[in-house]
Design an enzyme around this catalytic site. Structure first.
Site, PDB file in Angstrom:
ATOM      1  CG  HIS A  27      35.364  36.238  30.562  1.00 23.53           C
ATOM      2  ND1 HIS A  27      36.539  36.175  30.701  1.00 23.53           N
ATOM      3  CD2 HIS A  27      35.087  37.424  30.124  1.00 23.53           C
ATOM      4  CE1 HIS A  27      37.220  37.240  29.911  1.00 23.53           C
ATOM      5  NE2 HIS A  27      36.255  37.954  29.634  1.00 23.53           N
ATOM      6  CD  GLU A  28      31.489  38.568  28.662  1.00 23.95           C
ATOM      7  OE1 GLU A  28      31.488  39.928  28.877  1.00 23.95           O
ATOM      8  OE2 GLU A  28      32.286  38.057  27.597  1.00 23.95           O
TER       9      GLU A  28
ATOM     10  CG  HIS B 106      34.281  42.060  31.567  1.00 26.01           C
ATOM     11  ND1 HIS B 106      35.506  42.388  31.806  1.00 26.01           N
ATOM     12  CD2 HIS B 106      34.504  41.162  30.571  1.00 26.01           C
ATOM     13  CE1 HIS B 106      36.409  41.791  31.367  1.00 26.01           C
ATOM     14  NE2 HIS B 106      35.721  41.125  30.416  1.00 26.01           N
TER      15      HIS B 106
END
Length: 346
Positions: free
Chosen positions: A17-18, A21
């Site tokens: 997920h990170e 980003h």
């Protein structure tokens, strides 16, 4: 062992997920100050270029901290100084990468054991499906407006429509290349549940590479749909607080699944852990896209408003809203964690 497995699964989902980003931030020349796995004090960190890479004490969560993300900055590479569409891509990338992770993991499962084709295995005597002339081998195509790709979608449809009782269901099915549509009115069984009168075998079907990719996408679609419909049931009061699990409850579920499947061998333990990872990754992607302050979805709402009106909302007001949302989420997390502990030990 269940703690180790849970940490591995949580870590994989959060880091992906990170990473979404992070990669989009780098692509848009946004300065990232820290990329971390976990929360709290740092256990280990190293600095490369402008970014500190860290592993932190608490094995839940993670972060991709960008210059100008939550405050004003004059840095040309600050998040707040990039175009609104660049910022939207960075925020959206986290949930998107969770869906991509779920898809990649689904390829392993569908490629290994196949998919649960929506084919009727048995017709129950005295139920509407028998009366309408349905037969074993019929392939379910659609139930009302719900397109069916795997048999679990049939089971989910029946479960979610129990509140409608004996309301007619339009069933489209395929037999020998021809499609038929019948209207079935569910019949109530002795257990109080309503049934259409056909069941699947649970046997999985394997196909070639293209079929594997297609049904891996359907696998992700199923879990996204299940998460959304479960949220709807929660808001409608059809799901109680006892049916909601947080990190503690998930660790317990992982442990139970491991204990139940280890007698079947390492291969089935691996498949079951992959299934849990797919569920959690798709779930995290959906939850993060909800329009709730402090979540990615809440940030996207402000960015979309900015794109429409051509002017950003006051950063201080937006920051205050996100802070209130974060506090509310923390309270909810404490409640869910307490509820998990209560169900395990009481």
């Amino acid at each position: 062992m269940k703690i180790i497995l849970a940490l591995l699964i949580f870590s994989l989902i959060v880091i992906i997920h990170e990473l979404g980003h992070f990669l989009l931030a780098k692509k848009n020349d946004i300065a990232v100050t820290e990329f971390s796995l976990g929360m709290g004090p740092r256990l280990f960190s190293t600095v490369k270029g402008e970014t500190r890479y860290s592993i932190k004490l608490l094995p839940f969560g993670g972060s991709c901290l960008m210059v100008g993300e939550d405050e004003e900055s004059d840095d040309v590479n600050a998040f707040n100084n990039k175009s609104v569409f660049a910022r939207i891509s960075v925020v959206f990338a986290g949930p998107l990468f969770n869906f991509l992770l779920a898809f990649v993991l689904s390829i392993f499962i569908v490629g290994s054991i196949g998919y649960d084709a929506p084919v009727v295995w048995k017709i129950s005597e005295g139920y509407p499906a028998e009366t309408a002339g349905m037969e074993a081998g019929d392939k379910i195509i659609r139930l009302n407006d719900t397109r069916i790709h795997v048999y679990r979608e049939v089971s989910l449809f029946v479960q979610l429509n129990q509140k409608n009782g004996a309301s007619p269901v339009e069933v489209e099915y395929e037999r020998d290349g021809e499609r038929y549509t019948v209207s079935l009115t569910p019949r109530q069984a002795e257990n109080g549940m309503y049934y259409l009168g056909f069941t699947g075998s649970g046997v999985r079907t394997k196909g070639g590479p293209l079929t594997t990719l297609k049904y891996s996408a359907y696998e992700v679609k199923y879990w996204i749909s299940t998460t959304l419909k479960s949220l709807g049931m929660l808001f409608e009061g059809q799901v109680s607080a006892d049916d909601v699990s947080g990190p503690v409850g998930i660790v317990n579920i992982i442990g139970d699944t491991y204990e139940e499947s280890k007698s079947d061998g390492a291969f089935y333990v691996w498949l079951n852990m992959l299934n849990i990872a797919i569920l959690l990754s798709a779930n995290l992607g959906v939850m993060n896209l909800l329009p709730i302050p402090a979540l990615d979805g809440g940030r996207l709402v402000f960015l979309i408003i900015e794109a429409i009106r051509g002017k950003a909302i006051d950063p201080e007001k937006e920051g205050m809203i996100h802070m209130i949302g974060l506090m509310a989420l923390m309270v909810l997390m404490v409640f869910v964690m307490f509820n998990d502990i209560r169900q395990i030990f009481w």
